[in-house]
Design a protein around this motif. Structure first.
Motif, PDB file in Angstrom:
ATOM      1  N   LEU A 280      73.018  40.043  15.042  1.00  0.00           N
ATOM      2  CA  LEU A 280      73.167  39.896  13.597  1.00  0.00           C
ATOM      3  C   LEU A 280      71.877  40.277  12.889  1.00  0.00           C
ATOM      4  CD1 LEU A 280      74.867  38.866  11.160  1.00  0.00           C
ATOM      5  CD2 LEU A 280      73.772  36.644  11.517  1.00  0.00           C
ATOM      6  N   ASN A 281      72.007  41.095  11.851  1.00  0.00           N
ATOM      7  CA  ASN A 281      70.879  41.515  11.026  1.00  0.00           C
ATOM      8  C   ASN A 281      71.216  41.288   9.555  1.00  0.00           C
ATOM      9  OD1 ASN A 281      69.298  43.486  13.153  1.00  0.00           O
ATOM     10  ND2 ASN A 281      71.508  43.679  13.357  1.00  0.00           N
ATOM     11  N   LEU A 282      70.191  41.078   8.754  1.00  0.00           N
ATOM     12  CA  LEU A 282      70.362  41.073   7.307  1.00  0.00           C
ATOM     13  C   LEU A 282      69.531  42.200   6.721  1.00  0.00           C
ATOM     14  CD1 LEU A 282      70.359  37.291   6.292  1.00  0.00           C
ATOM     15  CD2 LEU A 282      72.276  38.754   6.925  1.00  0.00           C
ATOM     16  N   LEU A 283      70.065  42.832   5.701  1.00  0.00           N
ATOM     17  CA  LEU A 283      69.452  44.003   5.093  1.00  0.00           C
ATOM     18  C   LEU A 283      68.697  43.617   3.838  1.00  0.00           C
ATOM     19  CD1 LEU A 283      69.104  47.094   4.885  1.00  0.00           C
ATOM     20  CD2 LEU A 283      71.334  47.166   3.735  1.00  0.00           C
ATOM     21  N   GLY A 284      67.405  43.949   3.799  1.00  0.00           N
ATOM     22  CA  GLY A 284      66.594  43.776   2.606  1.00  0.00           C
ATOM     23  C   GLY A 284      66.294  45.111   1.973  1.00  0.00           C
ATOM     24  N   GLU A 285      65.498  45.102   0.921  1.00  0.00           N
ATOM     25  CA  GLU A 285      65.186  46.343   0.226  1.00  0.00           C
ATOM     26  C   GLU A 285      64.304  47.252   1.056  1.00  0.00           C
ATOM     27  OE1 GLU A 285      63.480  45.287  -3.525  1.00  0.00           O
ATOM     28  OE2 GLU A 285      65.435  44.982  -4.487  1.00  0.00           O
ATOM     29  N   GLU A 286      63.431  46.661   1.896  1.00  0.00           N
ATOM     30  CA  GLU A 286      62.479  47.472   2.643  1.00  0.00           C
ATOM     31  C   GLU A 286      62.532  47.244   4.139  1.00  0.00           C
ATOM     32  OE1 GLU A 286      58.582  46.922   1.064  1.00  0.00           O
ATOM     33  OE2 GLU A 286      59.011  48.051  -0.761  1.00  0.00           O
ATOM     34  N   ALA A 287      63.479  46.463   4.623  1.00  0.00           N
ATOM     35  CA  ALA A 287      63.525  46.171   6.053  1.00  0.00           C
ATOM     36  C   ALA A 287      64.914  45.756   6.473  1.00  0.00           C
ATOM     37  CB  ALA A 287      62.517  45.081   6.417  1.00  0.00           C
ATOM     38  N   LEU A 288      65.204  45.993   7.748  1.00  0.00           N
ATOM     39  CA  LEU A 288      66.352  45.384   8.410  1.00  0.00           C
ATOM     40  C   LEU A 288      65.799  44.237   9.242  1.00  0.00           C
ATOM     41  CD1 LEU A 288      69.437  45.666   8.957  1.00  0.00           C
ATOM     42  CD2 LEU A 288      68.806  46.849  11.072  1.00  0.00           C
ATOM     43  N   TYR A 289      66.335  43.048   9.010  1.00  0.00           N
ATOM     44  CA  TYR A 289      65.817  41.842   9.657  1.00  0.00           C
ATOM     45  C   TYR A 289      66.755  41.418  10.782  1.00  0.00           C
ATOM     46  CZ  TYR A 289      63.125  41.554   5.309  1.00  0.00           C
ATOM     47  OH  TYR A 289      62.304  41.822   4.239  1.00  0.00           O
ATOM     48  N   GLY A 290      66.306  41.580  12.023  1.00  0.00           N
ATOM     49  CA  GLY A 290      67.066  41.095  13.157  1.00  0.00           C
ATOM     50  C   GLY A 290      66.988  39.586  13.226  1.00  0.00           C
ATOM     51  N   TYR A 309      67.482  49.262  19.532  1.00  0.00           N
ATOM     52  CA  TYR A 309      67.705  50.688  19.327  1.00  0.00           C
ATOM     53  C   TYR A 309      68.706  50.969  18.213  1.00  0.00           C
ATOM     54  CZ  TYR A 309      65.306  50.791  23.821  1.00  0.00           C
ATOM     55  OH  TYR A 309      64.389  50.608  24.842  1.00  0.00           O
ATOM     56  N   ARG A 310      69.776  50.208  18.145  1.00  0.00           N
ATOM     57  CA  ARG A 310      70.721  50.436  17.050  1.00  0.00           C
ATOM     58  C   ARG A 310      70.132  50.008  15.710  1.00  0.00           C
ATOM     59  NH1 ARG A 310      75.594  52.101  19.104  1.00  0.00           N
ATOM     60  NH2 ARG A 310      76.742  51.767  17.172  1.00  0.00           N
ATOM     61  N   ALA A 311      69.223  49.036  15.741  1.00  0.00           N
ATOM     62  CA  ALA A 311      68.515  48.668  14.506  1.00  0.00           C
ATOM     63  C   ALA A 311      67.629  49.816  14.037  1.00  0.00           C
ATOM     64  CB  ALA A 311      67.688  47.408  14.738  1.00  0.00           C
ATOM     65  N   ILE A 312      66.966  50.485  14.985  1.00  0.00           N
ATOM     66  CA  ILE A 312      66.149  51.649  14.625  1.00  0.00           C
ATOM     67  C   ILE A 312      67.036  52.763  14.082  1.00  0.00           C
ATOM     68  CG2 ILE A 312      64.720  53.498  15.585  1.00  0.00           C
ATOM     69  CD1 ILE A 312      63.495  51.397  17.472  1.00  0.00           C
ATOM     70  N   ASP A 313      68.167  53.010  14.740  1.00  0.00           N
ATOM     71  CA  ASP A 313      69.123  54.000  14.239  1.00  0.00           C
ATOM     72  C   ASP A 313      69.497  53.710  12.784  1.00  0.00           C
ATOM     73  OD1 ASP A 313      69.580  55.840  16.306  1.00  0.00           O
ATOM     74  OD2 ASP A 313      71.034  54.551  17.303  1.00  0.00           O
ATOM     75  N   PHE A 314      69.815  52.449  12.517  1.00  0.00           N
ATOM     76  CA  PHE A 314      70.236  52.054  11.172  1.00  0.00           C
ATOM     77  C   PHE A 314      69.104  52.267  10.166  1.00  0.00           C
ATOM     78  CE2 PHE A 314      71.039  49.202   7.671  1.00  0.00           C
ATOM     79  CZ  PHE A 314      72.407  49.244   7.482  1.00  0.00           C
ATOM     80  N   ALA A 315      67.899  51.865  10.545  1.00  0.00           N
ATOM     81  CA  ALA A 315      66.764  52.003   9.628  1.00  0.00           C
ATOM     82  C   ALA A 315      66.476  53.467   9.308  1.00  0.00           C
ATOM     83  CB  ALA A 315      65.530  51.342  10.233  1.00  0.00           C
ATOM     84  N   ILE A 316      66.565  54.329  10.303  1.00  0.00           N
ATOM     85  CA  ILE A 316      66.332  55.750  10.066  1.00  0.00           C
ATOM     86  C   ILE A 316      67.413  56.309   9.147  1.00  0.00           C
ATOM     87  CG2 ILE A 316      66.297  58.020  11.162  1.00  0.00           C
ATOM     88  CD1 ILE A 316      64.978  56.653  13.609  1.00  0.00           C
ATOM     89  N   ALA A 317      68.667  55.975   9.430  1.00  0.00           N
ATOM     90  CA  ALA A 317      69.774  56.500   8.623  1.00  0.00           C
ATOM     91  C   ALA A 317      69.687  56.038   7.177  1.00  0.00           C
ATOM     92  CB  ALA A 317      71.105  56.079   9.235  1.00  0.00           C
ATOM     93  N   HIS A 318      69.155  54.827   6.947  1.00  0.00           N
ATOM     94  CA  HIS A 318      69.095  54.272   5.591  1.00  0.00           C
ATOM     95  C   HIS A 318      67.683  54.326   5.005  1.00  0.00           C
ATOM     96  CE1 HIS A 318      72.896  52.692   7.161  1.00  0.00           C
ATOM     97  NE2 HIS A 318      73.280  52.624   5.904  1.00  0.00           N
ATOM     98  N   ARG A 319      66.798  55.041   5.672  1.00  0.00           N
ATOM     99  CA  ARG A 319      65.431  55.280   5.187  1.00  0.00           C
ATOM    100  C   ARG A 319      64.687  53.984   4.878  1.00  0.00           C
ATOM    101  NH1 ARG A 319      66.365  60.596   1.235  1.00  0.00           N
ATOM    102  NH2 ARG A 319      67.321  61.894   2.859  1.00  0.00           N
ATOM    103  N   LEU A 320      64.845  53.032   5.774  1.00  0.00           N
ATOM    104  CA  LEU A 320      64.142  51.755   5.630  1.00  0.00           C
ATOM    105  C   LEU A 320      62.753  51.851   6.262  1.00  0.00           C
ATOM    106  CD1 LEU A 320      67.039  49.333   6.603  1.00  0.00           C
ATOM    107  CD2 LEU A 320      66.112  49.676   4.306  1.00  0.00           C
ATOM    108  N   PRO A 321      61.742  51.281   5.623  1.00  0.00           N
ATOM    109  CA  PRO A 321      60.393  51.366   6.184  1.00  0.00           C
ATOM    110  C   PRO A 321      60.177  50.573   7.473  1.00  0.00           C
ATOM    111  CG  PRO A 321      60.309  50.936   3.819  1.00  0.00           C
ATOM    112  CD  PRO A 321      61.736  50.747   4.246  1.00  0.00           C
ATOM    113  N   ARG A 322      60.985  49.504   7.708  1.00  0.00           N
ATOM    114  CA  ARG A 322      60.695  48.623   8.848  1.00  0.00           C
ATOM    115  C   ARG A 322      61.969  48.052   9.459  1.00  0.00           C
ATOM    116  NH1 ARG A 322      58.241  46.240   4.871  1.00  0.00           N
ATOM    117  NH2 ARG A 322      59.324  44.242   5.070  1.00  0.00           N
ATOM    118  N   VAL A 323      61.809  47.671  10.720  1.00  0.00           N
ATOM    119  CA  VAL A 323      62.735  46.746  11.358  1.00  0.00           C
ATOM    120  C   VAL A 323      61.899  45.569  11.838  1.00  0.00           C
ATOM    121  CG1 VAL A 323      64.346  46.311  13.244  1.00  0.00           C
ATOM    122  CG2 VAL A 323      64.312  48.558  12.128  1.00  0.00           C
TER     123      VAL A 323
END
Length: 388
Positions: A280-290, A309-323
């Protein structure tokens, strides 16, 4: 109340519902879901806090003479130190052996969530400094005759402000993945040393070869069936890791999904149409929080695939600065998550305990910074001039 703003009033609230959501969120901002009115309300409505949980809501609200909310803080009266991830059990034991009463204490935190973010939620148009709210919290602690106030996983500027106000400062460590602008997961792999790149490729390949259907679900895509399964995963993790009952109730997950919608991101593995593992992750403005992980199966590298790895995939696809992948886990370094400091601040009423904790923290801080520096040398990224 703060000396520099005697006309303001601080009130404590036994439910976040006593503060209008629009007013609370105007102070909290939209960047971090763990301090949103919706997240805190889901904890209360599900019974995960309050009652006999040992987390009694005492949310702080600072208002001007016209009743306008200028600042607030998610705060709880605690009868134990569980679910905090910044450990003060030693302080409590020492104080109580000396005849003191450490509990109850006040905890400014996102319960059960070792997620850095804002804790002293000041409305941007108020002109207030974080120190003003911090001073109000310390005075409330004194008036309630409690031992201490702890602001955990706060932002560095809040930590610095509270330090200037005389609070004790502590540093911890987590592992975060940073995105300088990768175009794809392969682009990220290209930044790694050859051996580490091959290791991650092998782990992803083995996870996918296990026969599971791997999905990334958001908001309405997450069904009651998924939430029922995820609670089983969560219980399995808490039973295995800590051997005690779960903090979060079964009702919490669907309430969270309803309240936060597409900000909820669930990585799930299914077998024969049934969910068997999830992260489970929550999405913020600048990060995906595992946040939470659990599984009912034992499969090679499935944990790494769903959590990292899927968190990194998601962050890249949504141009998030961090996981931000949560607490603990030096194994995260080899998967591209590097050590970063986390911050907490502590106000302690008893002079003797305060001196003892201050002495301990004066030794702990440089040791923690040295450990962060040492672990950073284990980064899997190529050094300058190193061939791929």
């Amino acid at each position: 109340m703060p000396d520099d703003a005697p006309e303001l009033s601080l009130t404590l609230h036994r439910s976040v519902a006593e503060v209008p959501a629009t007013d609370w969120d105007a102070c909290a901002g939209g960047g971090n879901p763990f301090v949103s009115h919706a997240f805190l309300a889901a904890l209360e409505e599900s019974g995960s806090v309050g009652g006999r949980s040992g987390w009694l809501p005492q949310h702080a609200a600072l208002r001007d003479p016209k009743g306008r909310l200028l600042a607030c803080a998610p705060m709880y009266a605690k009868s134990h130190s569980q679910g905090e991830y910044v450990f003060d059990h030693g302080w409590a034991d020492a104080f109580e052996r000396a005849g003191g009463r450490y509990y109850p204490k006040l905890q400014v935190a996102a319960p059960f969530s070792p997620v850095p973010g804002p804790r002293l939620l000041v409305h941007p148009a108020s002109g207030l400094r974080a120190e003003a709210l911090g001073q109000g919290l310390a005075q409330a602690c004194q008036q309630l005759d409690l031992s201490s106030v702890h602001v955990t996983f706060c932002q560095e500027h809040e930590w610095a402000a509270l330090g200037r106000a005389g609070w004790l400062q502590r540093i911890g460590m987590q592992f975060h993945w940073s995105n300088p602008g990768y175009a794809s997961f392969d682009d990220f792999l290209g930044a790694l040393a050859s051996r580490k790149r091959k290791q991650i490729k092998r782990e992803r390949r083995d996870a996918e070869a296990s026969g599971f259907v791997l999905k990334t679900l958001r908001g309405h895509e997450i069904t009651p069936k998924h939430w029922q399964a995820f609670h089983r995963f969560y219980q399995a993790t808490t039973d295995k890791k800590w051997g005690r009952s779960a903090y979060l109730s079964r009702r919490f997950w669907p309430l969270l999904g309803e309240a936060l919608g597409d900000r909820v991101v669930l990585m799930v593995a299914e077998q024969d149409g049934e969910p068997v593992a999830g992260a489970l992750n929550l999405l913020g403005e600048e990060a995906l929080y595992g946040r939470n992980w659990g599984t009912l199966v034992d499969a090679p590298f499935l944990h790494f695939e769903l959590c990292y790895y899927r968190a990194i995939d998601f962050a890249i696809a949504h141009r998030l600065p961090r996981v931000e992948a949560g607490a603990q886990g030096e194994h995260k370094i080899q998967r591209g998550y590097v050590p970063v400091p986390t911050y907490s601040a502590h106000w302690i009423a008893h002079p003797g305990l305060r001196r003892a904790v201050a002495d301990f923290l004066a030794r702990e801080r440089p040791a923690m910074l040295a450990e962060i520096e040492a672990l950073a040398t284990l980064s899997p990224f190529r050094r300058e001039g190193e061939s791929g």
